[in-house]
Enzyme design. Structure first.
Site, mmCIF file in Angstrom:
data_model
loop_
_atom_site.group_PDB
_atom_site.id
_atom_site.type_symbol
_atom_site.label_atom_id
_atom_site.label_comp_id
_atom_site.label_asym_id
_atom_site.label_seq_id
_atom_site.Cartn_x
_atom_site.Cartn_y
_atom_site.Cartn_z
ATOM 1 N NE ARG A 202 -1.646 -2.367 2.719
ATOM 2 C CZ ARG A 202 -1.796 -3.636 2.329
ATOM 3 N NH1 ARG A 202 -2.849 -4.000 1.674
ATOM 4 N NH2 ARG A 202 -0.881 -4.539 2.632
ATOM 5 C CB THR A 203 3.469 2.531 2.281
ATOM 6 O OG1 THR A 203 2.719 2.095 3.404
ATOM 7 C CG2 THR A 203 4.105 3.868 2.571
ATOM 8 C CE LYS B 249 27.446 -3.273 -5.853
ATOM 9 N NZ LYS B 249 27.604 -2.308 -6.956
ATOM 10 N NE ARG C 17 7.213 0.520 4.917
ATOM 11 C CZ ARG C 17 5.975 0.029 4.837
ATOM 12 N NH1 ARG C 17 5.785 -1.226 4.453
ATOM 13 N NH2 ARG C 17 4.932 0.773 5.138
ATOM 14 C CG HIS D 238 3.683 3.874 8.644
ATOM 15 N ND1 HIS D 238 3.782 4.750 7.579
ATOM 16 C CD2 HIS D 238 3.281 2.690 8.104
ATOM 17 C CE1 HIS D 238 3.462 4.104 6.465
ATOM 18 N NE2 HIS D 238 3.148 2.857 6.754
HETATM 19 C C1 NCD Z 1 1.923 -1.358 8.148
HETATM 20 C C2 NCD Z 1 3.406 -1.140 8.326
HETATM 21 O O1 NCD Z 1 4.177 -1.336 7.386
HETATM 22 O O2 NCD Z 1 3.762 -0.714 9.411
HETATM 23 N N1 NCD Z 1 1.528 -1.500 6.817
HETATM 24 C C3 NCD Z 1 1.168 -0.382 6.099
HETATM 25 O O3 NCD Z 1 1.990 0.465 5.816
HETATM 26 N N2 NCD Z 1 -0.116 -0.233 5.776
HETATM 27 C C4 NCD Z 1 1.359 -2.404 9.036
HETATM 28 C C5 NCD Z 1 1.952 -3.787 9.010
HETATM 29 O O4 NCD Z 1 2.877 -4.084 8.267
HETATM 30 O O5 NCD Z 1 1.435 -4.609 9.756
#
Ligand code: NCD
Length: 320
Positions: free
Chosen positions: A54-55, A84, A106, A134
């Site tokens: 999703r993100t 590396k 991320r 997040h």
């Molecule tokens: C979440 C995350 O990555 O923290 N996912 C997201 O971005 N919607 C939740 C998860 O991974 O459980």
């Protein structure tokens, strides 16, 4: 020069800023074609060292809808120069030099977004830093609560599942504590994955909170059930994970005891904690929530990158 990084939910304390993000998201939902050129010639870098659906894809589509371009790597831990031995800081310096407008990052380490921001010449957007925060998820979560229930005030909100490692609940509780009036939070988790003490302390005096071992006693009072996945990848051992993985399951029997107007949210992906048998119930809001992510992220990208409006927002990003 102020660089408008998005690193943690606490940056969104200003109510005008929050309201602007939500109204931009509403406007983009209504007619995003109107803004189809607003990020023309801008590029976003999506750098993901951890799995994401999703993100990453909503940021990518948000950028395309606004007329921009995207470069990036979806498996930076395998395919970037990290293999590396390159440091995150060096990678960020280099990508910043390619003329991108912002970097969505991320990474498995808590604090990595801040470390990246400390060397970056372009905005860093924290898309999840280990078990830290997040913030863009929290914004779309709060936007969803407002859309679903009409208000973010006077609510009883249960956060269920992995409150220790779940970065989405860390950011969302921080936003709620700053903006939700007269609400009460219930933290419901197995003992091993309770909300970290430091977060509980930071909430004190800002919002009513209560830790509970299960949801039985409050099931019929709750307005929002925010359910989370037990974060398998953050456990020390598989046994530790297995011990708690099925502690809470929201199924039809549970939903039958909820208020008619209650909403079940989940940042997704779900595993077993929300049964697919409730997907058709109007109270299941998680797919609508995911969709909201597109519009909230479009709004954030306009705030950071759209030359027509970004100047109005610099004042909210005066922290480095
Ligand atoms: C979440 C995350 O990555 O923290 N996912 C997201 O971005 N919607 C939740 C998860 O991974 O459980």
């Amino acid at each position: 020069m102020v660089i408008p990084h998005i690193l943690e939910a606490a940056q969104f304390e200003n109510r005008e800023l929050l309201d602007s993000i939500f109204s931009l998201a509403d406007e983009l939902r209504e007619n995003h074609n109107r803004f189809g050129e607003s990020l023309h010639r801008k590029t976003l870098a999506n750098i993901f060292y951890e799995a994401s659906t999703r993100t990453r894809l909503s940021f990518e589509q948000a950028m395309y809808h606004l007329g921009g371009k995207v470069i990036g790597t979806e498996a930076a831990s395998k395919f970037s120069s990290a293999t590396k031995g390159e440091t995150l800081e060096d990678t960020i310096r280099v990508i910043g030099g390619y003329g991108v407008g912002a970097i969505v990052l991320r990474h498995p380490d808590k604090g990595s977004a801040k470390a990246a921001a400390s060397v970056s010449r372009v905005p860093i957007i924290n898309a999840g830093d280990g078990d830290g925060e997040h913030p863009t998820q929290a914004l779309l979560d709060l936007y969803t609560i407002k859309r679903e229930l009409g208000s973010i005030d006077s609510l009883k909100i249960a956060m269920v599942g992995d409150l220790k490692y779940g970065r989405t609940v860390h950011s969302l509780t921080s936003l709620l504590a700053m903006h939700s009036r007269n609400s009460r939070l219930y933290f419901i988790s197995p003992d091993q994955i309770r909300m970290p003490i430091a977060i509980l302390k930071s909430l004190r005096d800002k919002i009513d909170c209560e830790e509970l071992p299960n949801f039985e006693d409050v099931l019929d009072k709750i307005d929002i059930f925010y359910v989370t996945r037990v974060q398998r990848e953050r456990f020390r051992s598989e046994e530790d994970y297995l011990e708690v993985k099925d502690a809470f399951v929201i199924n039809r029997g549970v939903v039958a005891k909820m208020k008619k107007e209650a909403r079940i949210m989940h940042p997704l992906p779900r595993v077993t904690e929300v049964s697919t048998g409730i997907d058709d119930d109007e109270r299941a809001a998680y797919f609508r929530q995911a969709e909201n992510g597109l519009y909230v992220r479009m709004a954030l990208l306009r705030i950071l990158l759209d030359d027509d409006i970004k100047g109005n927002f610099y004042k909210y990003f005066n922290t480095k």
